[in-house]
Design a protein around this motif. Structure first.
Motif, PDB file in Angstrom:
ATOM      1  N   UNK A 330     -37.515  18.062 -42.525  1.00  0.00           N
ATOM      2  CA  UNK A 330     -37.684  17.140 -41.393  1.00  0.00           C
ATOM      3  C   UNK A 330     -37.603  17.900 -40.082  1.00  0.00           C
ATOM      4  N   UNK A 331     -36.623  18.805 -39.963  1.00  0.00           N
ATOM      5  CA  UNK A 331     -36.480  19.589 -38.738  1.00  0.00           C
ATOM      6  C   UNK A 331     -37.693  20.489 -38.514  1.00  0.00           C
ATOM      7  N   UNK A 332     -38.249  21.041 -39.588  1.00  0.00           N
ATOM      8  CA  UNK A 332     -39.418  21.906 -39.468  1.00  0.00           C
ATOM      9  C   UNK A 332     -40.623  21.123 -38.955  1.00  0.00           C
ATOM     10  N   UNK A 333     -40.833  19.946 -39.494  1.00  0.00           N
ATOM     11  CA  UNK A 333     -41.963  19.128 -39.031  1.00  0.00           C
ATOM     12  C   UNK A 333     -41.770  18.717 -37.578  1.00  0.00           C
ATOM     13  N   UNK A 334     -40.549  18.377 -37.217  1.00  0.00           N
ATOM     14  CA  UNK A 334     -40.271  18.014 -35.828  1.00  0.00           C
ATOM     15  C   UNK A 334     -40.483  19.206 -34.901  1.00  0.00           C
ATOM     16  N   UNK A 335     -40.074  20.396 -35.328  1.00  0.00           N
ATOM     17  CA  UNK A 335     -40.250  21.594 -34.503  1.00  0.00           C
ATOM     18  C   UNK A 335     -41.732  21.896 -34.307  1.00  0.00           C
ATOM     19  N   UNK A 336     -42.550  21.715 -35.337  1.00  0.00           N
ATOM     20  CA  UNK A 336     -43.984  21.962 -35.200  1.00  0.00           C
ATOM     21  C   UNK A 336     -44.610  20.991 -34.198  1.00  0.00           C
ATOM     22  N   UNK A 337     -44.238  19.736 -34.306  1.00  0.00           N
ATOM     23  CA  UNK A 337     -44.799  18.748 -33.375  1.00  0.00           C
ATOM     24  C   UNK A 337     -44.338  19.026 -31.947  1.00  0.00           C
ATOM     25  N   UNK A 338     -43.072  19.369 -31.791  1.00  0.00           N
ATOM     26  CA  UNK A 338     -42.563  19.664 -30.456  1.00  0.00           C
ATOM     27  C   UNK A 338     -43.237  20.891 -29.871  1.00  0.00           C
ATOM     28  N   UNK A 339     -43.532  21.877 -30.716  1.00  0.00           N
ATOM     29  CA  UNK A 339     -44.221  23.079 -30.249  1.00  0.00           C
ATOM     30  C   UNK A 339     -45.609  22.736 -29.730  1.00  0.00           C
ATOM     31  N   UNK A 340     -46.316  21.876 -30.433  1.00  0.00           N
ATOM     32  CA  UNK A 340     -47.652  21.472 -29.990  1.00  0.00           C
ATOM     33  C   UNK A 340     -47.577  20.759 -28.641  1.00  0.00           C
ATOM     34  N   UNK A 341     -46.654  19.800 -28.529  1.00  0.00           N
ATOM     35  CA  UNK A 341     -46.525  19.037 -27.280  1.00  0.00           C
ATOM     36  C   UNK A 341     -46.137  19.958 -26.120  1.00  0.00           C
ATOM     37  N   UNK A 342     -45.167  20.836 -26.343  1.00  0.00           N
ATOM     38  CA  UNK A 342     -44.684  21.705 -25.278  1.00  0.00           C
ATOM     39  C   UNK A 342     -45.764  22.700 -24.845  1.00  0.00           C
ATOM     40  N   UNK A 343     -46.519  23.228 -25.804  1.00  0.00           N
ATOM     41  CA  UNK A 343     -47.565  24.198 -25.451  1.00  0.00           C
ATOM     42  C   UNK A 343     -48.671  23.540 -24.644  1.00  0.00           C
ATOM     43  N   UNK A 344     -49.046  22.333 -25.013  1.00  0.00           N
ATOM     44  CA  UNK A 344     -50.064  21.623 -24.221  1.00  0.00           C
ATOM     45  C   UNK A 344     -49.559  21.373 -22.796  1.00  0.00           C
ATOM     46  N   UNK A 345     -48.277  21.035 -22.664  1.00  0.00           N
ATOM     47  CA  UNK A 345     -47.716  20.824 -21.327  1.00  0.00           C
ATOM     48  C   UNK A 345     -47.756  22.113 -20.519  1.00  0.00           C
ATOM     49  N   UNK A 346     -47.392  23.231 -21.145  1.00  0.00           N
ATOM     50  CA  UNK A 346     -47.397  24.513 -20.438  1.00  0.00           C
ATOM     51  C   UNK A 346     -48.809  24.919 -20.036  1.00  0.00           C
ATOM     52  N   UNK A 347     -49.779  24.668 -20.918  1.00  0.00           N
ATOM     53  CA  UNK A 347     -51.169  25.011 -20.594  1.00  0.00           C
ATOM     54  C   UNK A 347     -51.647  24.234 -19.366  1.00  0.00           C
TER      55      UNK A 347
END
Length: 428
Positions: A330-347
């Motif tokens: 569960x934590x791994x799936x949450x980390x992947x989703x958070x990484x996608x959201x955060x990277x789009x924000x940074x871009x």
């Protein structure tokens, strides 16, 4: 003697007062942080501990040879000492040959070592990112200091001109108060920027493992354009491939899977290598109780263990490990989703910062041209010195805004490069 002690006391502070100034570029600051940052060194110790844990788990599969003596006097039948017959000298050797639970523990330790290596690498990237950010913050404060100093000089001249005009009756007395208020604000801003610069340079020195009071001079050389990902999707994919949190959780999940297998393998048979050698003495009465005495004795063979069934404790430990594995998924799936959201924000933040920097640059160009026009009019006698100084103050404010936007852009780029794992390659 008293004179000598007084001179030592008097000269003791001199080395700190005349500490050698350290000149650094951004790349040099990052390289120094990677070499000697306390955080990087501490992470290296944790990585070393995890590597040694692998050796510890593999240790039972290596032969253990121990020598000693069971030297003792026997009265009557020769009794055993710690499971062995009394002997002048004895040696024993044991080794795991087939032990699936321990084999899985070795693989678990290896995965945990990989996770520690990922964390250590992330600590190095974090140190490089912090060093770069502190350098940019100190550089921004230094640039703003130069601008605000010029602003203070312009305001001082404008205040002096205002006093003369008030004395001549060409301005109201309140204009002097306004000029002095603007000058006081600028001086307060100057003091604040000096404190800000000192704080960031001290923080940078601490990160580099140096004395925080050591003077650092920032070399603001022309920097090459940093290479960013080609597109938003490329940035997201790079961030997913690099993300230390995702990789750490993946490694932790694999380690937990090996732990579950080690519990399940406790139902399998085990095979150990055993060997023993003894030198016996006649004074232990062996000839009185045994048909034949032999001084040198040895044996080598295998020890088998076949579990009849798994214990309740083993089943409970397996269930606990399975629950931990479910939580890690569960934590791994949450980390992947958070990484996608955060990277789009940074871009998108980089794009917004680029636009804001361009607006600030154009605004600065307008202010500079306006100042040039007023200077030309001043030469022709069609503009006053007060108007020129006010234009200079306005231009300095545009410079302040430009350097703020420049810092915001570079900070956004650094954050994106860190998230995508490209920071180290860019700042070499």
């Amino acid at each position: 003697m008293r004179t000598r002690c007084f001179l030592v006391f008097l000269l003791a502070p001199i080395p700190s007062l005349f500490a050698q100034e350290l000149a650094l570029t951004l790349e040099e600051a990052v390289a120094m942080a990677l070499r000697q940052s306390p955080e990087v060194r501490l992470a290296g110790f944790e990585e070393r501990k995890a590597q040694e844990a692998v050796r510890l788990a593999r240790d039972p599969f290596l032969p253990k040879i121990a020598g000693g003596s069971g030297l003792a006097y026997s009265n009557g039948f020769p009794l055993s000492i710690e499971g062995s017959a009394p002997s002048i000298f004895q040696a024993q050797a044991v080794q795991f040959l087939f032990n699936r639970p321990q084999s899985y523990r070795v693989e678990q330790a290896r995965e945990e070592a990989r996770g520690a290596a990922v964390s250590a690498a992330a600590s190095r990237v974090d140190a490089a990112h912090r060093a770069a950010v502190l350098f940019l913050q100190a550089e921004r404060a230094s640039r703003l200091l130069a601008v605000v100093r010029q602003q203070v000089e312009s305001l001082e001249q404008a205040a002096e001109v205002t006093r003369l005009r008030v004395a001549e009756g060409r301005e109201l007395p309140i204009e002097v108060k306004r000029a002095e208020l603007g000058l006081a604000r600028a001086r307060q801003r100057l003091a604040s920027l000096e404190a800000e610069r000192d704080y960031y340079t001290g923080s940078l020195a601490t990160l580099l493992g140096l004395d925080p009071d050591r003077p650092i001079r920032l070399l603001s050389a022309e920097r090459k354009q940093w290479s960013l990902p080609a597109s938003e999707e490329a940035a997201v994919q790079a961030a997913l491939d690099y993300s230390p949190e995702v990789r750490r959780l993946e490694s932790a999940l694999r380690a937990k899977d090996y732990e579950i297998r080690s519990h399940q393998a406790e139902r399998l048979p085990r095979l150990d290598l055993v060997a023993q050698y003894s030198v016996l003495g006649r004074y232990n009465n062996y000839e009185d109780f045994f048909r034949k005495f032999q001084r040198h004795n040895g044996q080598i063979g295998f020890a088998f263990q076949i579990p009849a069934f798994r214990s309740a404790a083993s089943l409970a430990r397996e269930a606990q490990s399975a629950a931990d594995a479910a939580r890690l998924r569960i934590e791994l799936e949450r980390a992947r989703r958070q990484t996608v959201v955060e990277t789009r924000r940074l871009w998108r933040q980089v794009g917004e910062a680029e636009g804001a920097r361009e607006v600030a640059r154009l605004d600065l160009e307008v202010a500079r041209q306006q100042l040039s026009l007023l200077l030309a009019q001043f030469e022709e006698g069609r503009a006053s010195l007060r108007q020129v100084e006010e234009a200079r103050v306005a231009e300095s404010e545009k410079w302040v805004a430009f350097w703020d936007r420049q810092y915001a852009l570079e900070r956004a780029q650094l954050d994106l490069l860190r998230a995508t794992g490209q920071l180290g390659a860019v700042l070499r």
